[in-house]
Design an enzyme around this catalytic site. Sequence first.
Site, PDB file in Angstrom:
ATOM      1  N   CYS A 167       1.848   3.899  11.832  1.00  0.00           N
ATOM      2  CA  CYS A 167       2.787   3.390  10.962  1.00  0.00           C
ATOM      3  C   CYS A 167       2.937   4.623   9.692  1.00  0.00           C
ATOM      4  CB  CYS A 167       2.128   2.029  10.006  1.00  0.00           C
ATOM      5  SG  CYS A 167       0.822   2.612   8.985  1.00  0.00           S
ATOM      6  N   HIS A 187       0.879  -1.252  -0.065  1.00  0.00           N
ATOM      7  CA  HIS A 187      -0.098   0.006   0.041  1.00  0.00           C
ATOM      8  C   HIS A 187       0.766   1.187  -0.120  1.00  0.00           C
ATOM      9  CE1 HIS A 187       0.837  -0.911   4.327  1.00  0.00           C
ATOM     10  NE2 HIS A 187       0.883   0.173   4.445  1.00  0.00           N
TER      11      HIS A 187
END
Length: 677
Positions: free
Chosen positions: A199, A70
């Site tokens: 993250c 991603h």
Amino acid sequence: MSENHAMITAELVDLDLDGTATTKEAAARTLAERMVALGRVTDLDGFLADVAAREAQMPTGLDGGIGIPHCRSAHVTEPTLAFGRSAAGIDFGAPDGPADLVFLIAAPTGADDAHLTILSSLARQLMDEQFTAALRAVTSATDAAALVSGDLAADSWSAQGTDRADTAPGAEPPDTEAEAEGEAEGGTDRFRIVAVTSCPTGIAHTYMAAEALENAAREAGVELTVETQGSAGFTRLDPGTVERADAVIFAHDVPVRDKPRFAGKPTVDVGVKAGISRPAELIAEAREKAARGEITAPARPSPVDGAGDSGDSYATKLRKWLMSGVSYMVPFVAAGGLLIALGFAIGGWKIDKAPSVAEHFVWSDHTSWAALLFQTGGLAFAFLVPVLAGYIAYGMADRPGLVPGFVGGSVAVTIKAGFLGGIAAGLLAGAVVMGIQRIRIPAVLRGIMPVVVIPLVSAAVVGFLMFLVVGKPIASLQSALTDWLEGLSGANAVILGVILGLMMCFDLGGPLNKVAYAFAVGGLTHPTDGSLKVMAAVMAAGMVPPLAMALATTVRGRLFTPAERENGKAAWFLGASFITEGAIPFAAADPLRVIPASMAGGAVTGALSMAFGCTLRAPHGGVFVVPLIGRPLLYLLAIAAGVCVSTAVVVLLKSARKTTDAPERDTADEPRVPVAV
């Protein structure tokens, strides 16, 4: 559910990657080509480069046979999911082996919160074994897309071999009963944990770690509350929840925002993937640390951390917003000011009349080098007010506040509204952005809000207000303040010096110190004799506390601990360099004696500097910029006088304490005679 439909369709599903992809790069390309075909990605190679860059930061393979490549990319037109399945498996770097379920998640750089919330929901679903089992059993691309979008329930596939003991009928009620039983007993005996997950991209791992920790906590009978600091924004944990927590878990790959909230509690600090792969171990480790009484030391907050928490009073919020701007401005002050100082030191006082080095530079001429330093420093100094305004707005509204803040600050410079104009511009910019963010926006516009609408509208509004409404009155006020400083003499100047000296030494680098410093630096943007005197007084007073502590540890070392005597050696250099924070270790250990002593010396130095008429053109540098000080010998005398006063006061106060404590210590070693009761 229309937004889910738009994010994944049957055309974005490939149930047989084996024929086209055996590596993670090939799998990403195969799924990305489907996005390109639907117009979701504009540049295939550019997008894949962004995917690879994200993969290089940290492998995206997860335990349980899942791969989630991603990224955020400028080549993505709207948030999109593509799903692929591989019977042979593809290596995405997971510890337990290759992945048979692959999700390619693409988010544009300006993705709106609604879309990112949906992506985060998917990330949580991937931690549900029933959901992933259904994805392995599904036989058509249409059904797979429906499963992901939520239009088809995962339990409808349980008859096709997705039997799970923990999700079978009857498994959930005992868990609920256990929770209810715990609540019935008051819930106070349950172990409480607060966690933060984050993250680099803030799309997948952040929410998967949160889901994994929550699931593990339920199984362990632990009360756990998670704050996800992801791309969809985050809501800070309630202060009461943090206060009641027995331990803290950080599962993160980017800095935790507002980390000082959790100081003083047992803490487990790991990467975000550990939160996904071994949540039960982290919870067990947190309980062990709590049982041993391990705690973390308080962390120093970043300028924007906690700016404007919902529980703060308006005065507290305002102070945090202003400190955000000042804290980001200080490096520009130091760099620009010292470069200007070096230019003056090398080239003399007329260096400000030198031609532009872009047009005239002689390599062998020291004047050209001095001009280079001076002009570079001047450019850095020109950012002071825009940076102040920009980061005040940032403290209020986060990144959307930067554009209108910097624009408003530049307008303040243009209309000569100075430091006061920068503060007003920052507050206006933050308020305007916060107002825009509260307006309900049609879904079709959400994707362009962060990158087009908010910057455009907020910059236009702030420009209008600064140019035509509030800017001119503030510029007049700034001019009046400048004239007042210029006319200061005699007792008035001395009183101002005392006030500035007290402010510089009260909190030793804290908010009050920074306010006095910012006031002085603001005057250097359009220097006058009065503003140069103020700058000199502020720097002189700020040097006093560390120098005084260094001298006190030298002349009366027995009054200080060995650690303080060691700190005293470093304080000589820190004080000489105008780093007031060098006195903080002493103030932290004995504030009731060190702070009053520092303030006394700072007031004396500030008063003498103003009385002597000392001036300073550099905003930083300490004794190393003495050549730039007007009346340097008197200036050094003012500093020396303040240092001697502070040293004398702190020695007297500490000696009085020692005298008071002496009888108690003298009798401590005497034999104790039992007393009958």
